[in-house]
Design an enzyme around this catalytic site. Structure first.
Site, mmCIF file in Angstrom:
data_model
loop_
_atom_site.group_PDB
_atom_site.id
_atom_site.type_symbol
_atom_site.label_atom_id
_atom_site.label_comp_id
_atom_site.label_asym_id
_atom_site.label_seq_id
_atom_site.Cartn_x
_atom_site.Cartn_y
_atom_site.Cartn_z
ATOM 1 N N HIS A 82 0.843 -1.183 0.000
ATOM 2 C CA HIS A 82 0.000 0.000 0.000
ATOM 3 C C HIS A 82 0.882 1.238 0.000
ATOM 4 O O HIS A 82 1.853 1.312 0.742
ATOM 5 C CB HIS A 82 -0.918 0.023 1.228
ATOM 6 C CG HIS A 82 -2.058 0.977 1.080
ATOM 7 N ND1 HIS A 82 -3.291 0.617 0.576
ATOM 8 C CD2 HIS A 82 -2.154 2.301 1.348
ATOM 9 C CE1 HIS A 82 -4.086 1.663 0.541
ATOM 10 N NE2 HIS A 82 -3.417 2.708 1.005
ATOM 11 N N ASP A 161 -13.937 3.452 7.440
ATOM 12 C CA ASP A 161 -12.875 4.135 6.680
ATOM 13 C C ASP A 161 -13.406 4.626 5.348
ATOM 14 O O ASP A 161 -13.038 5.701 4.885
ATOM 15 C CB ASP A 161 -11.669 3.220 6.450
ATOM 16 C CG ASP A 161 -10.621 3.954 5.612
ATOM 17 O OD1 ASP A 161 -10.121 4.991 6.093
ATOM 18 O OD2 ASP A 161 -10.351 3.548 4.480
ATOM 19 N N ARG A 168 -12.566 13.076 4.469
ATOM 20 C CA ARG A 168 -11.276 13.756 4.650
ATOM 21 C C ARG A 168 -10.804 14.397 3.357
ATOM 22 O O ARG A 168 -10.193 15.465 3.362
ATOM 23 C CB ARG A 168 -10.224 12.757 5.155
ATOM 24 C CG ARG A 168 -10.415 12.369 6.599
ATOM 25 C CD ARG A 168 -9.570 11.164 6.966
ATOM 26 N NE ARG A 168 -8.180 11.329 6.641
ATOM 27 C CZ ARG A 168 -7.388 10.366 6.135
ATOM 28 N NH1 ARG A 168 -7.859 9.153 5.913
ATOM 29 N NH2 ARG A 168 -6.126 10.598 5.879
ATOM 30 N N SER A 183 -6.387 4.595 8.653
ATOM 31 C CA SER A 183 -7.134 4.356 7.414
ATOM 32 C C SER A 183 -6.509 3.186 6.640
ATOM 33 O O SER A 183 -7.191 2.229 6.249
ATOM 34 C CB SER A 183 -7.109 5.639 6.565
ATOM 35 O OG SER A 183 -7.458 5.380 5.237
ATOM 36 N N LYS A 187 -7.915 -1.210 6.733
ATOM 37 C CA LYS A 187 -8.286 -1.959 5.523
ATOM 38 C C LYS A 187 -7.392 -3.176 5.349
ATOM 39 O O LYS A 187 -7.840 -4.256 4.991
ATOM 40 C CB LYS A 187 -8.140 -1.059 4.286
ATOM 41 C CG LYS A 187 -9.223 -0.022 4.170
ATOM 42 C CD LYS A 187 -9.027 0.850 2.952
ATOM 43 C CE LYS A 187 -7.857 1.791 3.095
ATOM 44 N NZ LYS A 187 -8.026 3.151 2.689
#
Ligand code: URA
Length: 425
Positions: A82, A161, A168, A183, A187
């Site tokens: 990620h 999220d 956001r 966040s 996930k």
């Protein structure tokens, strides 16, 4: 429990209790706490922070807002990556099929653009027919048959999220270490991957502008992952200049396919390979050579199968924006700076990103880069090409490019930043 007392606690620099955190995340997910109240709380967190205990609880509450997935039925080890978000950061596109071609299963739950940074799903949606939304069953099926899947987190996975991320994006509350860490990790932990490599971006085009903040974000996320039994490693990587030669959805897909075909810009290839090696190592796959899998076409084969399995046509022409505008070099010499943030804002203003969470993005919009720092340029040569379907946006995009680059005297020595700045395990 009432939301106003939770907001006041953080507004007044207090520590949120576990009960306050559990309640506010649950109530927001159910719609009992309104968007404007959550925006106020997000801004209070942005301004006053959260300690590690609060972040761990906030992450756990976001995981608990939905279901947890499980890849135990797969025969291959799972590896995921990620990025914290950058400009021209298309790495997931070549990386996921590459790592799958080397023997891992890559369940890549990805997001949409956030602020000035692009989103993997927005990019892939420029491929005609390709679908980001899969049921859990479809996702497992694509993963099992092709080795990789890139899709949106289902509605059931960390729904807190999903809502907060979109909020956001439009309330100026993205660049907060506690909110980014929770966040991403909610996930990833809920997704059930066995190992995770984090690409924590540092520089003007990243949410973390300096290396100390990036280290803090990386070590917070590595601790959250490790404490949850996910083997987690972070690379800190340079985001002072855009990655590759494109920023924008279809433009970046085109460049990713070039990398999968064995070409593409050197910085994109270098980072793709560095992350692939980390993912394979974290997944316990020792004997694979990702450079070979790029060169021999096996990564490309997985890409084509993966795109087709999600309804996309890997051979279809990609959308091209209706209008172009060329920005030329103002002097001759050595390009010493091309600012990632300014390019990201220009791409976003051209239509590659969204200003409100319900806005569509333009597939063809973005910025094509003709020279990178270290290149010698001649006055009047094309430096950037801006692409959009809405030419009235050119002036607005050009405003963000006024101070986007520096050109030094011809012959000036230039040393590029390394791509990988640090590693935190
Ligand atoms: N990526 C995410 O998933 N969340 C963030 O907050 C930032 C980048």
């Amino acid at each position: 429990m009432d939301v106003i007392s939770v907001i006041r606690t953080k507004r007044d620099r207090g520590e949120l209790s576990p009960q306050q955190i559990d309640w506010v995340i649950d109530a927001y997910t159910r719609g009992e706490v309104a968007d404007e109240q959550m925006s106020a709380l997000a801004m209070a967190i942005f301004l006053n922070g959260m300690n590690r205990t609060e972040i761990a609880r906030w992450t756990a509450a976001m995981i608990a807002s939905g279901e947890r997935m499980n890849f135990d039925t797969l025969s291959r080890p799972t590896a995921d990556k990620h990025s914290t978000g950058g400009v021209g950061d298309k790495i997931t596109l070549p990386l996921a099929p590459l790592v799958a071609a080397c023997g891992a299963a890559v369940p890549q739950l990805s997001g949409r653009g956030l602020g000035h940074t692009g989103g993997t799903l927005d990019k892939l949606e420029s491929i005609p027919g390709w679908r980001a939304l899969l049921s859990n069953e479809e996702m497992l099926n694509v993963l099992d048959t092709t080795g990789a899947v890139i899709c949106a987190a289902g509605d059931g996975l960390a729904p807190a999220d999903k809502k907060l991320y979109a909020l956001r994006d439009v309330t100026g509350t993205v660049e907060a270490i506690p909110l980014i860490a929770s966040s991403i990790m909610s996930k990833k932990i809920a997704e059930g991957t066995g190992s995770l490599v984090l690409d924590v971006k540092v520089g003007t085009g990243a949410f973390m502008k300096n290396i100390d903040d990036a280290r803090e974000l990386a070590s917070t996320m590595v601790a959250l992952g490790t404490d949850s039994g996910v083997k987690t490693v972070a690379l800190l990587t340079d985001m002072s200049t855009p990655l590759g030669l494109t920023a924008g959805n279809a433009l970046e897909v085109r460049e990713s396919v070039e990398v999968l075909a064995g070409g593409g810009p050197a910085d994109v290839v270098e980072l793709t390979l560095a992350l692939a090696r980390e993912m394979l190592d974290a997944a316990g796959i020792k004997d694979a050579d990702p450079a070979k899998a790029l060169a021999d076409g096996s990564a490309m084969d997985v890409w084509r199968r993966m795109i087709a399995a999600q309804g996309g046509d890997p051979d279809a022409a990609l959308p091209v924006a209706r209008e172009q505008h060329v920005v030329t070099a103002s002097a001759s010499g050595v390009l010493t700076r091309l600012d990632a943030y300014d390019i990201g804002i220009a791409a976003w203003r051209l239509g590659a990103g969204r200003a409100r969470k319900e806005d569509p993005v333009q597939a063809g919009a973005g910025v094509e880069i003709h020279a990178k720092p270290g290149d010698t340029v001649t006055a009047g040569q094309p430096l950037l090409t801006l692409h959009t379907d809405t030419p009235e946006k050119f002036d607005y995009a050009l405003e963000s490019l006024g101070a986007a680059y520096d050109i030094a005297e011809p012959g000036t020595a230039f040393t590029a930043n390394p791509i990988v700045l640090d590693r935190i395990a």
